[in-house]
Design a protein around this motif. Structure first.
Motif, mmCIF file in Angstrom:
data_model
loop_
_atom_site.group_PDB
_atom_site.id
_atom_site.type_symbol
_atom_site.label_atom_id
_atom_site.label_comp_id
_atom_site.label_asym_id
_atom_site.label_seq_id
_atom_site.Cartn_x
_atom_site.Cartn_y
_atom_site.Cartn_z
ATOM 1 N N LEU A 191 0.862 -1.188 0.000
ATOM 2 C CA LEU A 191 0.000 0.000 0.000
ATOM 3 C C LEU A 191 0.895 1.235 0.000
ATOM 4 N N LYS A 192 0.640 2.133 -0.946
ATOM 5 C CA LYS A 192 1.387 3.397 -1.010
ATOM 6 C C LYS A 192 0.644 4.435 -0.181
ATOM 7 N N GLU A 193 1.297 4.877 0.903
ATOM 8 C CA GLU A 193 0.666 5.841 1.797
ATOM 9 C C GLU A 193 0.695 7.246 1.179
ATOM 10 N N ASP A 194 1.877 7.700 0.778
ATOM 11 C CA ASP A 194 2.033 9.001 0.120
ATOM 12 C C ASP A 194 3.202 8.880 -0.846
ATOM 13 N N TYR A 195 3.874 9.959 -1.106
ATOM 14 C CA TYR A 195 4.895 9.956 -2.142
ATOM 15 C C TYR A 195 6.028 8.973 -1.848
ATOM 16 N N GLN A 196 6.466 8.869 -0.597
ATOM 17 C CA GLN A 196 7.625 8.044 -0.268
ATOM 18 C C GLN A 196 7.352 6.978 0.780
ATOM 19 N N ASN A 197 6.184 6.920 1.366
ATOM 20 C CA ASN A 197 5.889 5.972 2.437
ATOM 21 C C ASN A 197 5.033 4.819 1.896
ATOM 22 N N TYR A 198 5.481 3.600 2.268
ATOM 23 C CA TYR A 198 4.780 2.388 1.830
ATOM 24 C C TYR A 198 4.554 1.486 3.042
ATOM 25 N N SER A 199 3.522 0.679 2.948
ATOM 26 C CA SER A 199 3.207 -0.290 4.008
ATOM 27 C C SER A 199 2.850 -1.632 3.362
ATOM 28 N N ALA A 200 3.120 -2.715 4.108
ATOM 29 C CA ALA A 200 2.734 -4.061 3.683
ATOM 30 C C ALA A 200 1.504 -4.489 4.468
#
Length: 533
Positions: A248-257
């Motif tokens: 999951l892409k939270e914003d421009y540079q943050n991602y989560s699994a």
């Protein structure tokens, strides 16, 4: 003839002893005959009773005796094996033939009975006994109940035993029902008398159990007693969970699994725990057979091994270990193909395989003439066989003609997409021979033509020389031989001298001598050509 006095005395003694034995035998026989003539033999009585009776009924036991001697006969009713307990007595007058014994039937009356006939107050005459008859006593069944000593809710794998008891009743047969259906004996379900044993019970053994007790009177009247329902719950053990994750892409540079733990079976609730190696990240008790966890990640970095644990109260199961690493899609994107051919070797189907050089969570899109192909159509079918590969199935025809390409992007970020080269598909072109094959065949054919032509040309070049030599040889062989040329060998008059070798090659020697002149003439010709140039 003279007989001695001693021998005479012996004969007299033997004669006297024989006379005594004969007299004794006659007296004994007369006594026996007198006794036999005076003895009275009784006929055997016959017992008449029903083979089956209900308890608490009054039943007449009938003892029949053919009283031919017109004497008073005593009839007695016994239960076989118990002569001390007389079930009934009846004095049969001289003019009667039947003795009746009315009885109120109890359960103890079941068994074998016999009737005895004897002369009253006369022990010298032997009594006679009838044939035995069996009496079956039926008590209608009532009050069926199920007795279960263990818990009514337990995990599968354990044994379950139940017993069906009745308040009253005998000669009872039992039947077991699970959710209204009859349970048939099997290796897992064993029925013995009024017992039901289930070995290594599974969740399929859960449900409502009923015991049906039955007995039958005279094959016409059926007595049935049903027990009340007993609810048994066999809880399924939790199965080995599967683990997977999406990005999951939270914003421009943050991602989560987003990690998903899921078990196919198991009694609820199930407690799922997520581990990274030996470190517990989180746990949750779910009322469903799956749970999700959210973990922050960094792209293109190894973040450890994830594992799911699942427990629903009896045991814990473990998923396989899953590397937590997200790789972005990178090129090049390639397309491979395979053909499906008919019996006439014509291409009727085609498979395109699309794959990117790298990427852990790719998303594939197929285009025909820049039109997006989704899922399934009249002539195509798109599916992802592997997480990193997509397949396009095509039926070759007029509808499938066009330019195809595959585009790959990250499933969590479609801002950057990488496209493959376009592939042109046409039925006529596809079934046409490739240029390489045509070139090879044409080259082989041309080589054969050149080879044959060279052989023919070689034969033409060397053919005139052979014709020039042959006439000369024929001429030499046909020329008349002068007498002086003959040389006769003195050793063998019949052998002629063979011609010399130089006689056959005179013309060749002459041609060799002309080479200097020919060479000078050839050089002069070349010089003249150079001057003209």
């Amino acid at each position: 003839m003279h007989i001695s006095p001693i021998r005479t005395e012996v004969f007299r003694c033997v004669k006297d002893s024989n006379m005594f034995a004969f007299t004794s035998l006659v007296i004994l026989g007369m006594c026996c005959c007198t006794k036999a003539n005076s003895e009275i033999f009784l006929d055997r009585p016959q017992l008449h009773i029903p083979s089956e009776v209900l308890v608490k009924q009054v039943v007449d036991f009938l003892c029949e005796y053919p009283n031919q001697h017109n004497q008073s006969v005593l009839l007695k009713l016994f239960k076989v094996g118990n002569r001390k307990d007389v079930m009934g007595e009846y004095t049969l007058p001289a003019e009667e033939n039947f003795g009746i014994f009315p009885k109120l039937i109890r359960l103890s009356h079941e068994g074998y009975f016999e009737c005895e006939a004897s002369i009253q107050n006369n022990t010298e005459i032997n009594a006679t006994v009838s044939l035995i008859h069996y009496l079956r006593v039926i008590e209608p069944v009532t009050g069926a109940t199920i007795v279960h000593s263990g818990p009514k809710e337990f995990f599968e794998g354990k044994d379950l035993e139940m017993q069906c008891n009745v308040t009253v009743g005998n000669h009872v047969s039992y039947k077991w029902l699970l959710n209204g259906r009859v349970i048939s004996p099997s290796p897992f379900y064993q029925i013995s008398e009024n017992n039901l044993m289930i070995y290594r019970a599974t969740s399929e053994a859960s449900g409502s159990y009923v015991c049906v007790a039955t007995n039958i009177f005279n094959e016409t009247k059926v007595f049935i007693s049903n027990s009340s329902d007993v609810l048994i719950t066999v809880k399924a053990l939790v199965s080995k969970p599967d683990i997977s994750f999406a990005v999951l892409k939270e914003d421009y540079q943050n991602y989560s699994a987003i990690i998903t733990c899921q078990s196919e079976r198991g009694a609820l609730p199930i407690t799922f725990s997520l581990y990274n190696g030996t470190e517990l990240l989180s746990n949750v008790t779910a009322k469903e057979k799956h749970a999700t966890f959210k973990v922050p990640i960094i792209l293109d970095q190894d973040l450890g091994l994830l594992q799911c644990h699942a427990n629903n109260g009896d045991r814990t199961t473990y998923s396989h270990s899953l590397p937590l690493k997200v790789v972005q899609v990178g090129g090049p994107v390639t397309i491979d193909s395979k053909y499906d051919m008919a019996e006439n070797y014509a291409v009727i189907g085609l498979k395109f395989y699309c794959k990117a050089a790298k990427g852990s969570h790719p998303r594939f899109q197929w285009f025909l003439n820049e039109t997006l192909l989704k899922d399934r159509g009249s002539f195509y079918y798109v599916f992802d066989r592997l997480p990193t590969e997509s397949i396009l199935l095509l039926s070759v025809g007029r509808s499938s003609t066009g330019m195809y390409r595959c585009e790959v992007s990250d499933s969590f970020d479609n801002t950057t997409a990488i496209s493959s080269r376009t592939h042109y598909l046409n039925k006529n072109v596809l079934n046409r021979l490739p240029v390489f094959v045509v070139a090879v065949v044409f080259g082989c054919f041309t080589f054969l033509i050149l080879l044959v032509s060279s052989c023919c040309l070689f034969g033409l070049i060397f053919r005139p020389k052979q014709f020039e030599e042959k006439p000369l040889l024929i001429l030499e062989m046909n020329k008349p031989i002068a007498p002086e040329e003959l040389s006769i060998n003195t050793e063998d008059p019949d052998e002629l001298t063979a011609p010399r070798e130089d006689e056959f090659y005179q013309e060749s020697e002459a041609s060799v001598d002309e080479w200097p002149e020919l060479e000078q003439e050839f050089r002069k010709t070349l010089e003249d050509e150079e001057v003209e140039v």
